[in-house]
Design a protein around this motif. Structure first.
Motif, PDB file in Angstrom:
ATOM      1  N   ILE A 190       0.800  -1.596   0.083  1.00 25.51           N
ATOM      2  CA  ILE A 190       0.091   0.010  -0.250  1.00 25.51           C
ATOM      3  C   ILE A 190       0.749   1.208   0.305  1.00 25.51           C
ATOM      4  N   ASP A 191       0.782   2.253  -0.994  1.00 31.64           N
ATOM      5  CA  ASP A 191       1.609   3.679  -0.868  1.00 31.64           C
ATOM      6  C   ASP A 191       0.728   4.549  -0.397  1.00 31.64           C
ATOM      7  N   ALA A 192      -0.490   4.287  -0.148  1.00 31.64           N
ATOM      8  CA  ALA A 192      -0.933   5.473  -0.005  1.00 31.64           C
ATOM      9  C   ALA A 192      -2.609   5.306   1.661  1.00 31.64           C
ATOM     10  N   VAL A 193      -2.729   6.129   2.636  1.00 25.50           N
ATOM     11  CA  VAL A 193      -3.870   5.204   2.720  1.00 25.50           C
ATOM     12  C   VAL A 193      -4.864   7.521   2.828  1.00 25.50           C
ATOM     13  N   ALA A 194      -6.268   7.122   1.980  1.00 23.89           N
ATOM     14  CA  ALA A 194      -6.964   7.938   2.169  1.00 23.89           C
ATOM     15  C   ALA A 194      -8.525   7.740   2.407  1.00 23.89           C
ATOM     16  N   TYR A 195      -8.573   8.260   3.787  1.00 25.30           N
ATOM     17  CA  TYR A 195      -9.997   8.287   4.279  1.00 25.30           C
ATOM     18  C   TYR A 195     -11.280   9.836   4.260  1.00 25.30           C
ATOM     19  N   THR A 196     -12.290   9.734   4.518  1.00 27.92           N
ATOM     20  CA  THR A 196     -13.576  10.506   4.437  1.00 27.92           C
ATOM     21  C   THR A 196     -12.717  11.346   5.528  1.00 27.92           C
TER      22      THR A 196
ATOM     23  N   ILE B  81      -4.220  10.650   3.866  1.00 30.36           N
ATOM     24  CA  ILE B  81      -4.615  11.762   2.564  1.00 30.36           C
ATOM     25  C   ILE B  81      -6.603  11.282   3.243  1.00 30.36           C
ATOM     26  N   PRO B  82      -6.670  12.608   3.543  1.00 30.46           N
ATOM     27  CA  PRO B  82      -8.356  13.577   4.345  1.00 30.46           C
ATOM     28  C   PRO B  82      -9.009  13.580   2.335  1.00 30.46           C
TER      29      PRO B  82
ATOM     30  N   MET C  41     -14.770   4.826  -4.360  1.00 34.66           N
ATOM     31  CA  MET C  41     -14.643   6.722  -4.750  1.00 34.66           C
ATOM     32  C   MET C  41     -13.494   7.602  -3.710  1.00 34.66           C
ATOM     33  N   ILE C  42     -13.251   6.864  -2.534  1.00 34.42           N
ATOM     34  CA  ILE C  42     -12.319   7.559  -1.686  1.00 34.42           C
ATOM     35  C   ILE C  42     -11.494   7.002  -1.651  1.00 34.42           C
TER      36      ILE C  42
END
Length: 335
Positions: A73-79, A107-108, A304-305
């Motif tokens: 995993i290269d990044a974690v995005a969250y709402t 990443i927000p 989508m996130i």
């Protein structure tokens, strides 16, 4: 480049992994509908607690589905918003903690931008520029999209959004939660032209919406007529027809105002079949194009996130380890 997406803004826990070369690798979703059904709507505290229970197991399931480990995993995005503050904090805290542990960016993601970009997950994504109609539970907005990240709000709901009006009218009809879906199903049994509901704010210029009065009109119609199954179905049909027609009228105005020939509809209400049919016919008459996501990407989801997080990562729009969520977060806040 692979991004793990975490969606916990309301009553669905969504986890997904998106690869910029391969596409969607994993998509896990848990709905809290049964949890909130007895209360007739979402209970924020219960929603937050359920996200605590479900998020980590779903992350593990997504990694297993994609045949990946944390090292892939290269990044974690969250709402980060908008949404219920407690629910948002669950996803944000877990997302930031994983990013710190895995030493990758956190990443927000703006929830409504993610809905707007959900059609990009399809095999035929919408070319830019376009007008977007965002119709989720608490939002009804028309947005001019000239580029990813460049959004101009053209109009929005000044009181109840379309989704809220659906849910509230469903309650008036005695329907179970989730009301909007139940109302649409009931409307399929309704007869046209028995009841004619107004098309709010279409008799004046502008692109704003107002559905509160339509809900009141429905309440008075229910009160003044017999409470039999056919009457309830006819009222549901008339209400849905009025909402769909109102949205179509405003979309047409937005397209004329911008001069664009492409329309994107996104958000939970965009899965409504009469709405899709109405807008598709309208765009065919105008020799334009319409785009929307498949039904599972219309409601809240991790895909989508993850996708939006990837876009933000490529433009270096990521933050530090500060956990910040905003229950109210306009699209204009994006930079």
């Amino acid at each position: 480049m692979r991004v793990l997406g975490i969606e916990t803004s309301c009553d669905e826990t969504g986890i997904a992994i998106y690869d910029d070369k391969v596409g969607l690798l994993a998509n896990q979703l848990y709905s809290q509908v049964k949890l909130h059904a007895d209360y007739g709507g979402v209970v924020p505290e219960l929603a937050s607690r359920d996200h605590v229970r479900k998020t980590v197991p779903l992350i593990q399931a997504a990694l297993k589905e994609a045949h990946l480990t944390a090292k892939d995993i290269d990044a974690v995005a969250y709402t980060a918003g908008p949404g219920l503050v407690g629910a948002l904090l669950v996803g944000a805290t877990i997302g930031q903690a994983l990013a710190f542990a895995w030493q990758v960016p956190a990443i927000p993601v703006h929830h409504m931008e993610a809905h707007l970009l959900a059609p990009m997950l399809e095999k035929t994504p919408p070319p830019l520029p376009f007008v977007a109609l965002l119709v989720s539970g608490g939002h009804t907005q028309l947005v001019k999209v000239t580029a990813i990240g460049k959004y101009q709000l053209l109009g929005e709901s000044v009181d109840d959004a379309a989704g809220e009006a659906f849910d509230k009218t469903a309650k008036l009809l005695g329907l179970d939660y989730p009301g909007g879906l139940m109302l649409s199903q009931l409307a399929q049994k309704g007869r046209a032209n028995r009841f004619i509901f107004p098309r709010p704010m279409t008799d004046r210029p502008g692109l704003d919406f107002s559905f509160s009065g339509l809900k009141t009109f429905a309440a008075n119609t229910i009160k003044n007529n017999d409470d039999d199954n056919q009457t309830r179905a006819d009222i549901a049909y008339a209400f849905e027809d009025a909402v769909v027609d109102t949205l179509a009228i405003k979309c047409k105005r937005a397209l004329i105002q911008t001069g664009f020939s492409r329309l994107v509809i996104a958000g939970g209400v965009s899965a409504n079949q009469p709405l899709r049919l109405k807008l598709t016919k309208m765009m065919q008459k105008q020799c334009g194009e319409i785009f929307y996501a498949r039904p599972e990407f219309c409601t809240d989801n991790g895909a989508m996130i993850a996708y939006t997080g990837l876009i933000r990562l490529k433009t270096n729009k990521n933050n530090d380890l500060c956990v910040t969520v905003r229950p109210r977060l306009p699209l204009s806040a994006l930079t």
